[in-house]
Scaffold this motif. Structure first.
Motif, mmCIF file in Angstrom:
data_model
loop_
_atom_site.group_PDB
_atom_site.id
_atom_site.type_symbol
_atom_site.label_atom_id
_atom_site.label_comp_id
_atom_site.label_asym_id
_atom_site.label_seq_id
_atom_site.Cartn_x
_atom_site.Cartn_y
_atom_site.Cartn_z
ATOM 1 N N ILE A 2 -19.210 52.190 -47.491
ATOM 2 C CA ILE A 2 -19.564 51.028 -48.316
ATOM 3 C C ILE A 2 -18.629 49.866 -47.995
ATOM 4 C CG2 ILE A 2 -19.701 50.150 -50.682
ATOM 5 C CD1 ILE A 2 -20.391 53.040 -51.521
ATOM 6 N N PHE A 27 -24.798 28.672 -42.337
ATOM 7 C CA PHE A 27 -26.248 28.830 -42.307
ATOM 8 C C PHE A 27 -26.822 28.033 -41.140
ATOM 9 C CE2 PHE A 27 -30.521 27.617 -43.810
ATOM 10 C CZ PHE A 27 -31.033 28.875 -43.937
ATOM 11 N N GLU A 74 -31.694 27.774 -30.475
ATOM 12 C CA GLU A 74 -30.969 28.181 -29.285
ATOM 13 C C GLU A 74 -31.529 27.406 -28.107
ATOM 14 O OE1 GLU A 74 -28.960 31.002 -29.619
ATOM 15 O OE2 GLU A 74 -29.590 31.488 -31.662
ATOM 16 N N TYR A 107 -39.601 30.030 -41.103
ATOM 17 C CA TYR A 107 -38.317 29.750 -40.470
ATOM 18 C C TYR A 107 -37.166 30.096 -41.402
ATOM 19 C CZ TYR A 107 -34.401 26.865 -38.963
ATOM 20 O OH TYR A 107 -33.162 26.422 -38.599
ATOM 21 N N VAL A 108 -37.276 29.631 -42.660
ATOM 22 C CA VAL A 108 -36.193 29.892 -43.620
ATOM 23 C C VAL A 108 -36.084 31.390 -43.908
ATOM 24 C CG1 VAL A 108 -35.408 29.452 -45.970
ATOM 25 C CG2 VAL A 108 -36.390 27.604 -44.628
ATOM 26 N N LYS A 157 -34.383 33.131 -41.131
ATOM 27 C CA LYS A 157 -32.946 32.876 -41.140
ATOM 28 C C LYS A 157 -32.247 33.714 -42.206
ATOM 29 C CE LYS A 157 -30.508 29.995 -39.844
ATOM 30 N NZ LYS A 157 -29.878 29.660 -38.607
ATOM 31 N N LEU A 158 -32.940 33.946 -43.306
ATOM 32 C CA LEU A 158 -32.329 34.701 -44.402
ATOM 33 C C LEU A 158 -32.605 36.195 -44.287
ATOM 34 C CD1 LEU A 158 -33.172 32.296 -47.350
ATOM 35 C CD2 LEU A 158 -30.989 32.587 -46.192
ATOM 36 N N ARG A 189 -25.098 58.217 -50.259
ATOM 37 C CA ARG A 189 -23.949 57.686 -49.537
ATOM 38 C C ARG A 189 -22.765 57.473 -50.467
ATOM 39 N NH1 ARG A 189 -26.062 52.697 -46.906
ATOM 40 N NH2 ARG A 189 -28.098 53.698 -46.954
ATOM 41 N N TRP A 190 -23.131 57.096 -51.716
ATOM 42 C CA TRP A 190 -22.087 56.850 -52.703
ATOM 43 C C TRP A 190 -21.325 58.144 -52.980
ATOM 44 C CZ3 TRP A 190 -21.838 58.158 -58.131
ATOM 45 C CH2 TRP A 190 -20.819 57.492 -58.816
ATOM 46 N N LEU A 210 -13.510 59.343 -49.284
ATOM 47 C CA LEU A 210 -12.477 58.315 -49.387
ATOM 48 C C LEU A 210 -11.061 58.860 -49.550
ATOM 49 C CD1 LEU A 210 -13.936 55.244 -51.272
ATOM 50 C CD2 LEU A 210 -13.067 55.410 -48.940
#
Lengths: 102, 505
Positions: A2, A17, B225, B426-427, B430-431, B493-494, B501
């Motif tokens: 994590i 951005f 690009e 496009y946005v 990008k996100l 996974r937690w 850990l």
């Protein structure tokens, strides 16, 4: 794991951005496009296509004159032949319609 | 063998001069679309869709699917020779393909993409030929509740197996559904969300949306690009060919894993060739005796990606034809085409539109054969396309996109929509929002709503109908599991992280 994911996310968020340079190159595509759309509605597809191709190639491309003129004349002609004549799909002609095409 | 008789009938149709011509043009367009980095298979198919309005449906589907096959072949050329992905599914082809090309083995690299790609497509089509009819037979027994359950399953794979953020996939799917509700309500005939406008009455056409999202969005995205076009010149010689065949033979196990993995991933809705290619590359690396050589320029790497991508392309059409659920974004656009041609996708195609289905299956064999031959012989010609300067190419692609959107409804409103959805695409890109779920939800929105409402009418409004009918319950159960899979995985996974850990600390 994590922590690793969080770390990589932090790295990502540090990337901006959009940088100014990138914005500019996106705008060189976007602004002409935003102008082309209303133009197609008013003066019709073919004239717009010719102007768009001619100005865009001339402005951003610095191509030889012959190429610029050839592409901007040939492409709309080809589209005319394929759509208008072959497929019988009329493209928008705007105010020029009644005078130029029949 | 009924399939064989039907297949022979399909070949009869596919070998008609007109269909051969259409297939050839489709493959040629497809390869060119595949080569051009700013133009993907999905938007390419969407842009060229209006051309099919003048064809009978059985030729139209041949045309569109052949574009898909061509694009699958073409992407590799750009990846290997120019180190730029021509298509998202050929990104992993670059890892080994380009190093091979720069070290003077460009012909061999291209061969290792085309030839195994062709053979894997061939195996995938064979699987298709024999799996599709029984699957359609089974699906014919489905009523509205079962159909809804299958659609639910398709949508839950986006969040469960999409790979990216499940929340983003969910949000994007919801947007797609919202767009699909706009227009006439087909049960009551009332206009919905039209805000009194007549143009909104026909709703959002998925072609307009996908040309905007994928086509214009991609152009804007790649405008960021400034690509430096520095390519390697190459042709595929006879010697390369024999080397490639030897490579396949020596890695026959890896070849079959790639093919089967790709086919399976292709069938899963909303995945398609791109994840298949990455997964297959990773798997081949893991199973290889010399994983450290991957990425340095070995033909196995190219082969692993390309076999999976091609098999996935074929696999993606299997649920589309048998269940009416597209296996990839490109298949979603082809599926939308079916509605426009006046066909109802789904199992009844196999009984009511034999000509359509078997013509398509036969053309898969022919289209892929055409693709591999075209690519093997015309590499220098195709590579030259990359040298067309982008200031010329960009406005041409833009204009073609606008025409494509306009020609569907002859409405200038659609051109505005392309512009708007181009910005959105496009946005979103990008996100890191996935775009495929939006298009699939838009294409399938109406039918999903229809079967849901039919089921609820059947059960007098009780939702229990989805749990009491065994087949429906089965699919709903898988759908729910898939939907919560990311949450389960995170939880797992937690737990794992907690136990690990202290040991690390």
């Amino acid at each position: 794991m994590i922590i690793k994911a969080l770390l990589s996310r932090e790295e990502q968020s540090q990337k901006p951005f959009l940088t100014w340079e990138r914005t500019r190159s996106v705008l060189t595509v976007l602004v002409p496009l935003a102008l082309v759309v209303p133009l197609i509605e008013t003066v019709g597809f073919y004239l717009t296509a010719f102007l768009y191709l001619f100005l865009y190639i001339w402005w951003t491309g610095r191509q030889p004159w012959l190429t610029t003129v050839a592409v901007s004349v040939l492409f709309p002609t080809l589209i005319y032949l394929i759509f208008e004549r072959w497929f019988l799909i009329p493209l928008p002609k705007g105010v020029m319609g009644p005078y130029v095409f029949f | 063998m009924e399939s064989l008789a039907n297949l022979a009938y399909g070949f009869d149709l596919a070998f008609s001069p007109y269909n051969l011509f259409v297939a050839g043009i489709g493959v040629l367009f497809g390869v060119i679309i595949g080569i051009l980095p700013g133009l993907g298979g999905t938007s390419g198919v969407a842009i060229l869709l209006p051309l099919t309005f003048v064809m009978p449906p059985s030729s139209a589907i041949v045309f569109l699917s052949c574009i898909y096959w061509g694009a699958l072949f073409g992407g590799a050329i750009t990846s290997i020779l120019f180190n730029i992905p021509g298509e998202p599914w050929s990104v992993a082809t670059m890892f080994d393909g380009h190093p091979m090309a720069t070290s003077g083995r460009a012909g061999q690299a291209l061969g290792s993409a085309f030839v195994p790609g062709f053979f894997s497509a061939l195996i995938a089509v064979l699987l298709f030929t024999f799996f599709a009819p029984p699957l359609a037979d089974f699906a014919l027994r489905f009523g509205p509740p079962e159909n809804f359950a299958v659609l639910l399953l398709a949508f839950s794979t986006f969040t469960g197996l999409g790979g990216g953020s499940p929340a983003k996939a969910f949000a994007v799917t919801a947007i797609g559904f919202m767009l699909a509700t706009v227009g006439l309500d087909f049960v009551t005939g009332r206009p919905r969300l039209t805000f009194g406008s007549i143009t909104m009455l026909s709703g959002f056409s998925f072609i307009t949306v996908s040309i905007g999202l994928f086509g214009i969005g991609e152009i804007l995205y790649s405008a960021e690009e400034t690509l430096e076009i520095k390519g390697v010149r190459a042709r595929v010689g006879l010697k390369d060919f024999t080397v490639v065949l030897q490579t396949i033979w020596r890695n026959i196990a890896s070849f079959f894993t790639g093919t089967l993995l790709g086919f399976w991933i292709g069938i899963m809705p909303g995945t398609g060739a791109t994840p298949a290619s990455f997964l297959s590359y990773g798997l081949a690396k893991k199973l290889s005796r010399h994983p450290e050589k991957f990425g340095t320029g070995i033909p196995e790497g190219v082969m692993a990606t390309e076999t999976a991508a091609h098999a996935a392309g074929i696999g993606a059409l299997l649920p589309m034809i048998t269940l009416g659920i597209p296996g990839s974004p490109t298949a979603a656009v082809i599926l939308g085409g079916l509605y426009i041609w006046g066909l109802l996708p789904g199992p009844q195609l196999f009984t009511e539109q034999k000509e359509f289905v078997w013509g398509l299956i036969a053309s898969m064999y022919i289209g892929n054969a055409m693709g591999v031959l075209l690519c093997l012989f015309l590499v220098p010609f195709f590579a030259a396309i990359m040298r067309i300067p982008s200031p010329i190419l960009t406005p041409i692609i833009v204009l073609l996109s606008l025409i494509g959107a306009y020609a569907v409804n002859n409405s200038t409103f659609d051109i505005w929509l392309v512009l708007i959805f181009g910005l959105i695409g496009y946005v979103f890109k990008k996100l890191n929002y996935p775009l495929a779920p939006l298009v699939v939800a838009l294409v399938l929105g109406d039918i999903t709503e229809e079967v849901l409402r039919q089921s609820l009418i059947l059960s007098n409004g009780s939702i229990s109908i989805f749990f009491t009918r065994p087949i429906a319950a089965f699919f709903v159960a898988i759908a729910v599991t898939l939907f919560f899979l990311p949450a389960l995985a995170r939880f797992w996974r937690w737990i794992e992280g907690k136990s690990l850990l202290p040991a690390k600390g």
